[in-house]
Design a protein around this motif. Sequence first.
Motif, PDB file in Angstrom:
ATOM      1  N   ARG A 458       0.911  -1.049  -0.032  1.00  0.00           N
ATOM      2  CA  ARG A 458      -0.009  -0.012   0.078  1.00  0.00           C
ATOM      3  C   ARG A 458       0.898   1.268   0.038  1.00  0.00           C
ATOM      4  NH1 ARG A 458      -3.103  -0.710   5.313  1.00  0.00           N
ATOM      5  NH2 ARG A 458      -1.119  -1.592   5.853  1.00  0.00           N
ATOM      6  N   GLN A 461      -1.241   7.800   1.309  1.00  0.00           N
ATOM      7  CA  GLN A 461      -1.792   9.128   0.523  1.00  0.00           C
ATOM      8  C   GLN A 461      -1.657  10.461   1.421  1.00  0.00           C
ATOM      9  OE1 GLN A 461      -2.694   8.871  -3.129  1.00  0.00           O
ATOM     10  NE2 GLN A 461      -1.502   7.037  -2.471  1.00  0.00           N
ATOM     11  N   ASP A 463      -2.846  13.876   3.024  1.00  0.00           N
ATOM     12  CA  ASP A 463      -4.301  14.397   3.710  1.00  0.00           C
ATOM     13  C   ASP A 463      -4.992  13.361   4.277  1.00  0.00           C
ATOM     14  OD1 ASP A 463      -3.240  16.844   2.884  1.00  0.00           O
ATOM     15  OD2 ASP A 463      -4.305  16.594   0.770  1.00  0.00           O
ATOM     16  N   GLY A 464      -4.619  12.088   4.663  1.00  0.00           N
ATOM     17  CA  GLY A 464      -5.145  11.150   5.413  1.00  0.00           C
ATOM     18  C   GLY A 464      -6.116  10.256   4.490  1.00  0.00           C
ATOM     19  N   GLU A 465      -5.854  10.547   3.304  1.00  0.00           N
ATOM     20  CA  GLU A 465      -6.704   9.589   2.333  1.00  0.00           C
ATOM     21  C   GLU A 465      -6.331   8.063   2.356  1.00  0.00           C
ATOM     22  OE1 GLU A 465      -6.403  10.737  -1.828  1.00  0.00           O
ATOM     23  OE2 GLU A 465      -6.761  13.013  -1.417  1.00  0.00           O
ATOM     24  N   GLU A 466      -7.195   7.236   2.047  1.00  0.00           N
ATOM     25  CA  GLU A 466      -7.075   5.703   2.169  1.00  0.00           C
ATOM     26  C   GLU A 466      -5.441   5.373   1.533  1.00  0.00           C
ATOM     27  OE1 GLU A 466      -9.155   1.470   1.516  1.00  0.00           O
ATOM     28  OE2 GLU A 466     -10.333   3.425   1.195  1.00  0.00           O
ATOM     29  N   ALA A 468      -3.131   3.710  -1.481  1.00  0.00           N
ATOM     30  CA  ALA A 468      -3.613   3.146  -2.640  1.00  0.00           C
ATOM     31  C   ALA A 468      -2.738   1.646  -2.685  1.00  0.00           C
ATOM     32  CB  ALA A 468      -3.011   4.125  -3.592  1.00  0.00           C
TER      33      ALA A 468
END
Length: 585
Positions: A458, A461, A463-466, A468
């Motif tokens: 993984r 990402q 700004d705390g995005e999930e 990838a």
Amino acid sequence: MITGFLMLCDPDYRKQLRLDEMDPATVPPELPAPVVPSAEGLTAAQVLWLIADHYGLDATDSAGVYAELSTLDEPVTVVVPDVDRAGPLHGSGEPARVVGEVLKPLAAVENLRLLAEVPRHLAPDLAGSLPSGAVQVIDLDEPEWADPDLIVLHAEAALSSQFGAPVLPITADPEARLDLAEAVGRRAGASHLVAELAVQCILMAPDGFEPADEQQLPSSVGEALDLHARRLGSDPGVLRSLLAPLALGPDDGMPVDLWVRLAGAVASRDMSAQLVNGMALAGPFVQPTERAEGRHLVRLAHPAIADEIRAGLPGLRGLQSRIAMSLLAAVPEQDWSKADPYVRDHIAGHALEAGLLHQLLTDPGLFVHADPTLLRAVIEAAAPEQLSAPVRTYMRTAPLLTRAMAPVPMRAALLETAFVEDGLPDYAAAVHRLGLKLPWQTLWSLPVAGVKAVTVGRLPQPDGEEAAPVAVLVVPEGTPGARPVGDGAAVIVHSLVHAALLSEVAPEQILRPVEDERSAAPLALSRGADYLRVWDRERREILTALISDTPLLGADLSPDGILLVATERGVKALRIQASSAETAS
């Protein structure tokens, strides 16, 4: 003759026969029954491996089979009938391959006795490969093997009600029966087939037959056809047109409704009335047969009838074209899953002989639903320059389809992956539109050589995005798009879900799944030399199996069920469908 010999060799049949009343010279000694790999419909390789399987040989190639046969202590007796019917396709040259690649090496094995039924024109080649005195050729059409008395006995038995003949003046009276049998024998010469056809024509339509007129009896297969048609008041050409679809199709026959349809295509007019009212006309030359799946078919009574009809048909290419187009029109809604098995399995053979194969092989539905053994044989018989890119992909995948005896959904899945690998995404998408439950969807394929390992991970990402999901490929240093990591290795980072290289991502940025994540995932992975299995961890059952036509170099499975696979061809990602248990291989 061969059937009778095999009955004498079989222990169970021997018990039912009065051997003490038979000529001792005609009774084989009581030895283990021979192996009898019928060549009908099989390739040379398949015939050889039937023999290897019978003896439980450990050989991995043909040379090893012959070597192991030569070391067996038990008597090795092999009977190979129906070599003239070898191969899944007429005109493919498979009988010659069976003789050259199987029978010749078998005959050279010192401790092996071989009895083979081969086409007449191939017998000298087989005999010429062996030392003088080591082979005997029995050609029943040659005068030295002629047995006029046996032909008469054959005809007399066929005319007897004891063997199913109807009660007629010429069958009920023993003297009349013998007189007719002798007349049949005189006209038939050395041919049991002509004698059999003569009797069947009489019994099928006895009205109008004059026993005293020997000119009403045939002396050849062609004369049997023509005399029978004229005696029933029909044009011999009509009878030949009726039988032409059977002569131009496979030896195992076709469904009656398709026979009616194709007879009309051959004659360029509706022939249903002739067939419905004309079984007395066609009956002596056909026989019903039943396939393993319980389908009732009709076929010609003997290959020599097919040879005679084909030899007299004008414009075979045009006839095959009309047959192929008629079969195509018989596919409901052009959905190959709804087509009659004969249509989807044999239309390619007719199209090949019509010169239309390249036009037919554009539909992924046919690739998926046609019998892969038959379709592969047809394509192999075509000129290589006629093969389009999708057909080349099919041929690359065909060995997997035939080896695994894959059911339709698995065939579709293997082809879908192959189309993606070969850069044919439109064909892969078309496979998904066939309405089948595929075990996976191939997300992308990357043609990269020398892959040493693959793993999923993984990429965090901002700004705390999930994070990838990504794929990490270990490749040789110098591979385009790869970052060196030392010791001659490099790393490629690729999106796990999308066909996108992430060349700007450094390997140290990737988070790998920890063991607790893997063990908690609903799916698990196991691996063999050339296959992978995906398991439902909770139910402990296989969801699907992926087999590969090249060695596996690495594999990994993401927690959410994306399978990452590396082979000698490159790397690909497949999203496993959790509801695919029924397609497990």
